[in-house]
Structure formats: C-alpha cells, structure tokens
Design a protein around this motif. Structure first.
Motif, short mmCIF file in Angstrom:
data_model
loop_
_atom_site.label_atom_id
_atom_site.label_comp_id
_atom_site.label_asym_id
_atom_site.label_seq_id
_atom_site.Cartn_x
_atom_site.Cartn_y
_atom_site.Cartn_z
N PHE A 47 0.86 -1.24 0.07
CA PHE A 47 0.21 0.06 0.03
C PHE A 47 1.05 1.16 -0.05
N ILE A 48 0.74 2.00 -1.06
CA ILE A 48 1.67 3.10 -1.14
C ILE A 48 0.90 4.27 -1.66
N TYR A 49 1.43 5.71 -1.05
CA TYR A 49 0.60 6.84 -1.51
C TYR A 49 1.24 7.34 -3.08
N LEU A 50 0.36 7.81 -3.58
CA LEU A 50 0.67 8.61 -4.88
C LEU A 50 1.33 10.00 -4.48
N SER A 51 2.56 10.24 -4.95
CA SER A 51 3.26 11.37 -4.40
C SER A 51 2.89 12.75 -4.89
N THR A 52 2.97 13.76 -4.12
CA THR A 52 2.68 15.06 -4.68
C THR A 52 4.22 15.72 -4.85
N GLU A 53 4.43 16.86 -5.22
CA GLU A 53 5.59 17.55 -5.66
C GLU A 53 6.58 17.51 -4.63
N LYS A 54 6.00 17.91 -3.41
CA LYS A 54 6.87 18.10 -2.30
C LYS A 54 7.22 16.91 -1.59
N GLU A 55 6.84 15.80 -2.02
CA GLU A 55 6.95 14.64 -1.10
C GLU A 55 8.00 13.58 -2.02
N VAL A 56 8.74 12.42 -1.44
CA VAL A 56 9.53 11.58 -1.95
C VAL A 56 8.56 10.93 -3.11
N ASN A 57 9.25 10.95 -4.21
CA ASN A 57 8.57 10.59 -5.52
C ASN A 57 8.44 9.16 -5.31
N THR A 58 7.09 8.49 -5.55
CA THR A 58 6.93 7.20 -5.37
C THR A 58 6.71 6.46 -6.61
N ASP A 110 -9.91 -4.76 -0.06
CA ASP A 110 -10.02 -4.83 1.49
C ASP A 110 -8.63 -5.76 1.88
N ILE A 111 -7.70 -5.81 0.82
CA ILE A 111 -6.60 -6.55 1.20
C ILE A 111 -5.78 -5.85 2.18
N ILE A 112 -5.39 -6.57 3.11
CA ILE A 112 -4.34 -6.08 4.23
C ILE A 112 -2.96 -6.12 3.62
N PRO A 113 -2.27 -5.17 3.05
CA PRO A 113 -1.15 -5.31 2.60
C PRO A 113 0.01 -5.93 3.67
N ASP A 114 1.10 -6.51 3.02
CA ASP A 114 2.11 -6.92 3.52
C ASP A 114 3.01 -5.65 4.01
N LEU A 115 3.03 -4.63 3.23
CA LEU A 115 4.08 -3.37 3.36
C LEU A 115 3.19 -2.33 3.26
N THR A 116 3.29 -1.25 4.01
CA THR A 116 2.65 -0.09 3.83
C THR A 116 3.71 1.06 3.84
N ILE A 117 3.78 1.86 2.60
CA ILE A 117 4.65 2.90 2.49
C ILE A 117 4.04 4.17 2.73
N LEU A 118 4.46 4.91 3.99
CA LEU A 118 3.70 6.33 4.10
C LEU A 118 4.70 7.43 4.03
N PRO A 119 3.95 8.63 3.48
CA PRO A 119 4.49 9.94 3.29
C PRO A 119 4.66 10.59 4.98
N MET A 120 5.54 11.57 4.94
CA MET A 120 5.68 11.87 6.28
C MET A 120 6.06 13.45 6.04
#
Length: 176
Positions: A47-58, A110-120
């Motif tokens: 599960f990963i976010y779709l990055s915006t300009e000021k975030e780490v590019n995903t 509703d899959i529970i992902p093995d890995l969640t990558i989050l912005p901060m």
C-alpha cells in the motif's frame, strides 16, 4: 495538542516554501533503499501513496512493484477514511481531494498489505508526523499486521517528540 497543530502548520508552510536540494537524487536514494529492503522484496502486496511535488517521489517504487508482480494498492480519500484501490500499469488517474492523484479505474480492495509505505510531513526517530487529518492513523489502526515504512527527505527530521496516544509509530523510517 495545540503545540502539535502549530508544528504541523509551520512544517506545511516550511515544506511548501522549501526547495529540497537534489530532490530527484534524494528520491532515487530512497527508492533504492526501499526496493533493496527485505520487507519490500518479500512483500506480495504493498500500500503506497501517490506522491505530490514536495514528497518523496513514489512513481519508481510503484512501477518496480508492478514489474515484480506485486499487488499495488493506493489510497483514495472517502469521507473520514481511506479506501484502498488496486492499480496496474494501465490505471488512469484524476486529481482528487488535497490535489492528490487518485485512480479512476482502480478496483476497491480490502486486502491487508504486507507493506505500507507512508509519506511524512516530518519525523522524529520512528514517530511519523502526518499532515493532520489522521487518515493514515485510522487506516493503520485497522491493519496492525502491515509493516509500516515511512519515507521522507532527511531535511524533514525534527528534534523533538510529538507523539500522542493515537499516533502509530513506524516500524522503519527510510531517508536519503
């Protein structure tokens, strides 16, 4: 906590005005650290976010995961919660709430992902400071088994703790 609210407001302003030097190079460094980590390599779903300009590019992480045959889920804001949508290489996008890309044709899952990558927005040790709406904390509270990997530019390192009881700590933080 008003101090935390003030910190988020200040960081949002700072981060919007901040010109991250070598942003592409720093995103590339984070990309390599993520895709070489055992948690990423062993994950069947992320599960990963779709990055915006000021975030780490995903984008490269997402493309790599799809090429490896992983199930890739991305967030879509739905009221006070986030839905998870499965995407693939042919997914089309529109701009949604908070100017964040969202899949037009992604399948809700509703899959529970093995890995969640989050912005901060900022971080201290493994404490993640989000943008303030609590979407990720609510999402993670319902999925305690997912491995929580926060990614952030080292420029956003904070020098104090700000955690509250409802804040969910990252299992790992990756920076440039």
């Amino acid at each position: 906590m008003s101090d935390k609210r003030q910190l988020k407001t200040r960081l949002r302003k700072d981060n919007l005005s901040k010109n991250i030097k070598n942003k592409d190079k720093k995103s590339e460094s984070i990309f390599l650290k993520v895709i070489l980590s055992s948690k990423y390599l062993n994950a069947k779903s992320i599960f990963i976010y779709l990055s915006t300009e000021k975030e780490v590019n995903t984008e490269k992480i997402i493309n790599d995961a799809l090429e490896r045959g992983k199930t890739v889920l991305v967030p879509v804001i739905a009221g006070k919660d986030m839905e998870t949508h499965i995407i693939d290489k042919n997914t089309s996008y529109a701009i949604g709430k908070y100017s964040i890309k969202k899949p037009i044709d992604g399948e809700i899952s509703d899959i529970i992902p093995d890995l969640t990558i989050l912005p901060m927005l900022g971080f201290y040790n493994r404490e993640r400071l989000g943008k303030g709406a609590g979407y990720y904390d609510r999402y993670l509270a319902k999925r305690p088994s997912t491995y929580k990997m926060g990614i952030c530019f080292s420029d956003y390192l904070l020098n104090c703790s700000f955690a509250e009881p409802h804040d969910i700590e990252m299992d790992e933080v990756i920076t440039d």
